[in-house]
Design a protein around this motif. Structure first.
Motif, PDB file in Angstrom:
ATOM      1  N   GLY A   1      -9.287   7.910  19.001  1.00 40.16           N
ATOM      2  CA  GLY A   1     -10.588   7.447  18.543  1.00 40.16           C
ATOM      3  C   GLY A   1     -11.132   8.174  17.322  1.00 40.16           C
ATOM      4  N   LEU A   2     -10.407   9.135  16.765  1.00 44.50           N
ATOM      5  CA  LEU A   2     -10.929   9.917  15.651  1.00 44.50           C
ATOM      6  C   LEU A   2      -9.809  10.298  14.685  1.00 44.50           C
ATOM      7  N   VAL A   3     -10.043  10.053  13.386  1.00 40.56           N
ATOM      8  CA  VAL A   3      -9.122  10.485  12.331  1.00 40.56           C
ATOM      9  C   VAL A   3      -9.945  11.250  11.309  1.00 40.56           C
ATOM     10  N   GLN A   4      -9.536  12.482  11.010  1.00 42.59           N
ATOM     11  CA  GLN A   4     -10.215  13.301  10.010  1.00 42.59           C
ATOM     12  C   GLN A   4      -9.205  13.700   8.948  1.00 42.59           C
ATOM     13  N   SER A   5      -9.657  13.696   7.692  1.00 40.05           N
ATOM     14  CA  SER A   5      -8.801  14.168   6.609  1.00 40.05           C
ATOM     15  C   SER A   5      -9.650  14.986   5.654  1.00 40.05           C
TER      16      SER A   5
ATOM     17  N   TYR B   1     -14.220   7.091  12.863  1.00 42.56           N
ATOM     18  CA  TYR B   1     -14.334   6.967  14.314  1.00 42.56           C
ATOM     19  C   TYR B   1     -13.848   5.589  14.720  1.00 42.56           C
ATOM     20  N   GLU B   2     -12.941   5.556  15.680  1.00 42.01           N
ATOM     21  CA  GLU B   2     -12.388   4.293  16.159  1.00 42.01           C
ATOM     22  C   GLU B   2     -12.651   4.190  17.666  1.00 42.01           C
ATOM     23  N   PRO B   3     -13.770   3.554  18.045  1.00 39.25           N
ATOM     24  CA  PRO B   3     -14.058   3.450  19.480  1.00 39.25           C
ATOM     25  C   PRO B   3     -12.997   2.628  20.213  1.00 39.25           C
ATOM     26  N   ASN B   4     -12.902   2.837  21.503  1.00 37.00           N
ATOM     27  CA  ASN B   4     -11.887   2.155  22.318  1.00 37.00           C
ATOM     28  C   ASN B   4     -11.980   0.641  22.213  1.00 37.00           C
TER      29      ASN B   4
END
Length: 188
Positions: free
Chosen positions: A155-159, A182-185
Motif C-alpha cells: 500500500g505504500l511506495v516511497q522514493s 499511497y495505494e489503498p487495498n
C-alpha cells in the motif's frame, strides 16, 4: 700477451663486476605489479557467520567469491548476500552485485543492484528498498547512500534521493526529492 688473454681478462672483470652488482642490489628488489595485485587468500562459494559480544549471530555473509588484497588488506566480494537477524531471529536480506570491506571491517560498500528485503515472518509488512549503491558502517549501525532509493511496503511506495538509516533503532530518512504514493487495498 695474446688477444685471447686480453679477452679472457676482460670477460673475467665483466663477470666479477656483474656478480658484485647483483650481490649489492639483491635487497632492492621491487615487487612486480603482478605480485602487488595478488591476493592473500581467495574464498569460493562460502558462508561466514559472525557473532556479537553476546555470542549470538550478528551477521551471515554468503557469496560465490571473496578476495583479500595483500597490499591494503581490503576484501572484494562478488554477489554478496548479507543476512542480518532481528530480535526474533528472522533475517533481513541485503544483496548487491559487488561488495568491498575495509581492512578492519569498519566500512562495507555495496555497489550495483543493491536490494534489501525484510523478513517474511507475517508479523510485519514486507518491506523492500532498492538503490545503486549503499555504504554501511557496522560499528555505528548506519547505512546510507546519496543515490536514488525506492522503498515499498504493501500500500505504500516511497522514493527519494539520499537515504540514511539507523540500524539499531530502525529509523530511516529519505533526504531529498521525496515522493510517496499511497495505494489503498481497494485500489489494487
Amino acid at each position: 700477451m695474446s688477444w685471447r688473454t686480453v679477452i679472457g681478462v676482460a670477460l673475467l672483470i665483466a663477470a666479477l663486476a656483474s656478480g658484485w652488482s647483483a650481490w649489492r642490489n639483491r635487497a632492492n628488489v621491487v615487487p612486480t605489479a603482478a605480485e602487488q595485485g595478488r591476493s592473500d587468500y581467495v574464498l569460493g562459494d562460502f558462508e561466514i557467520i559472525t557473532l556479537g559480544k553476546d555470542g549470538k549471530e550478528s551477521m551471515t555473509l554468503r557469496a560465490p567469491s571473496m578476495e583479500r588484497s595483500r597490499v591494503d588488506e581490503t576484501s572484494t566480494i562478488t554477489k554478496p548476500l548479507f543476512l542480518l537477524p532481528d530480535e526474533a531471529g528472522n533475517h533481513w536480506r541485503l544483496r548487491a552485485d559487488t561488495g568491498w570491506v575495509s581492512a578492519k571491517g569498519e566500512e562495507v560498500r555495496l555497489r550495483g543492484n543493491v536490494a534489501g528485503d525484510s523478513p517474511t515472518d507475517g508479523k510485519t509488512p514486507p518491506t523492500t528498498f532498492r538503490t545503486a549503491a549503499l555504504d554501511v558502517l557496522p560499528k555505528q549501525d548506519i547505512a546510507r547512500t546519496d543515490g536514488q532509493v525506492t522503498m515499498t511496503r504493501p500500500g505504500l511506495v516511497q522514493s527519494g534521493v539520499g537515504f540514511q538509516t539507523n540500524l539499531k533503532n530502525k529509523q530511516y530518512s529519505l533526504l531529498s526529492q521525496v515522493k510517496t504514493r499511497y495505494e489503498p487495498n481497494a485500489a489494487r
